[in-house]
Design an enzyme around this catalytic site. Sequence first.
Site, PDB file in Angstrom:
ATOM      1  N   GLU A 266       0.829  -1.217   0.000  1.00  0.00           N
ATOM      2  CA  GLU A 266       0.000   0.000   0.000  1.00  0.00           C
ATOM      3  C   GLU A 266       0.859   1.261   0.000  1.00  0.00           C
ATOM      4  O   GLU A 266       0.454   2.296  -0.552  1.00  0.00           O
ATOM      5  CB  GLU A 266      -0.950  -0.010   1.200  1.00  0.00           C
ATOM      6  CG  GLU A 266      -1.906  -1.201   1.243  1.00  0.00           C
ATOM      7  CD  GLU A 266      -2.692  -1.413  -0.046  1.00  0.00           C
ATOM      8  OE1 GLU A 266      -2.913  -0.418  -0.786  1.00  0.00           O
ATOM      9  OE2 GLU A 266      -3.088  -2.565  -0.336  1.00  0.00           O
ATOM     10  N   GLU A 295      -0.770  -0.407  -9.920  1.00  0.00           N
ATOM     11  CA  GLU A 295      -0.340  -1.687  -9.357  1.00  0.00           C
ATOM     12  C   GLU A 295       1.140  -1.939  -9.595  1.00  0.00           C
ATOM     13  O   GLU A 295       1.797  -2.615  -8.797  1.00  0.00           O
ATOM     14  CB  GLU A 295      -1.168  -2.840  -9.928  1.00  0.00           C
ATOM     15  CG  GLU A 295      -2.606  -2.876  -9.434  1.00  0.00           C
ATOM     16  CD  GLU A 295      -2.724  -3.011  -7.921  1.00  0.00           C
ATOM     17  OE1 GLU A 295      -1.815  -3.609  -7.306  1.00  0.00           O
ATOM     18  OE2 GLU A 295      -3.708  -2.519  -7.362  1.00  0.00           O
TER      19      GLU A 295
END
Length: 499
Positions: A266, A295
């Site tokens: 994250e 991503e």
Amino acid sequence: MATASETESTYEQFLDHVKRLHYVSDAGGVLRWDQQVMMPSGGTPARAKQSSALSTLHHDLLTDDQLGEWLDELEDADLDPEQEAVVREVRRDHERAVKVPSDLVERISEASSNALPVWEEAKAEDDFEMYADTLEEMVELRREYAEAIDPDRDPYEVLFEEYEPYLGIDTAEEVLTRLRDELVPLVDDVADSDVTLADPFEGTYDEDDQHALVEQALDTLGYDWDHGRLDTAPHPFSTGTQFDARVTTRFKPDDPMDAIGSTIHEFGHATYTLGLPQEAYGTPLGDNRDLSVHESQSRFWENHIGRSQPFWDLFTDTANEHLGIDATPREFYEAANEVYEDNLIRVEADELTYHMHIVLRFEIERDLIRGDLAVEDVPEVWNDKMEEYLGVRPDTDAEGCLQDIHWTNGALGYFPTYTLGSVLAAQLDHHLREEVGDVDSLVREGDFDPIHDWLTENVHRHGARYETDDLVQEATGESFTADYFLDYADAKYRDLYDC
């Protein structure tokens, strides 16, 4: 042909409208963060209405006739490349949105908010039937959404373009198929290896100690606490803007590596968000280049940094201190990269088997949207595919088809971007090392600034100026390719498992 001053006036009015769009969207993001992190469980009915109202307002602003007129006026105007990019991105969103009725947008938003506590309870109770009607509703709504945009195209392809508009579903299917075909023999060789990797963890580890440890990991990597925060959530996520990029994590008592990996993942999302140009906030130039690129940043930091031997050379003493153990850097490195033959949970998976988890979800959600799979059959099909692709079969729905939050959020079409992001992460890592030099030494020394600087210069600062493959070309000098990921995975895991 409009004069230069007329074009400038039109563009300024257009840009003010675009900024309001972004501000409304970002406000909705804060509400979604709050619902998953801070909001009391009883707040769902009101939150559903609030989120729905903001979604409807955003949709109304995006479909405003005046916005369409400005876009038409600017289509043939003399704009600079950055202005052209803004017009391109807004036009794409506008043209999709005008085809979707406002009431459908409102229903999707409200259904998603209402679905969250249903999913949480069903997962806690290990009961898919509690969730089936909710999933059925979400699938129907997303089908309706795709049909509104383009009734003549594959509805799953239309939904996939919400998350990756430029690489194309053909690229996603090609990459997923290639990884499935080329990684399986490597996974088989790893399974046949006599090597057993280290596991330095015994018993359980206090949540407060783990929280302090992952805070230290964020400090070490360079998280900007003035523009972010760390919280816990049932399913870790990151959200925010270049002024406020928050991360969440979760803690497993017997596996502190889970929290470390999730937090660094994250962090990768957040550092991308924080690297977007502040002066362009509220416009596509200050927004991310969709989910494959997003991503790539999280997978880069999680895998190429957080799972590397140099990182554990740096971070071992800190981890030992917080966990009360005495492991070596090599033991931590091996623990971070063990290939588990019986892994059921995607977010706990290693780099090799992870992509089989993505293939499974991709195939199921694609068939759901296309009408080739009934919702009631999802648990059995999920378990069958898990057994086929990963050699394990879940005993519970919580370990199976209820483990992810994405369908609850209505994010059908999202999953392929995880694998596309992993592939791009390896490509970026290769070129970073060519241009920056001895990255391993930088990591061992805790000097992450050159890495941040390279990623910001080559990826973050561009926002959504370039289409995905053009951004890859700008960053690496070549088109998107899976070659680097496959070479990296093969070299790393054959070395670890001596196979």
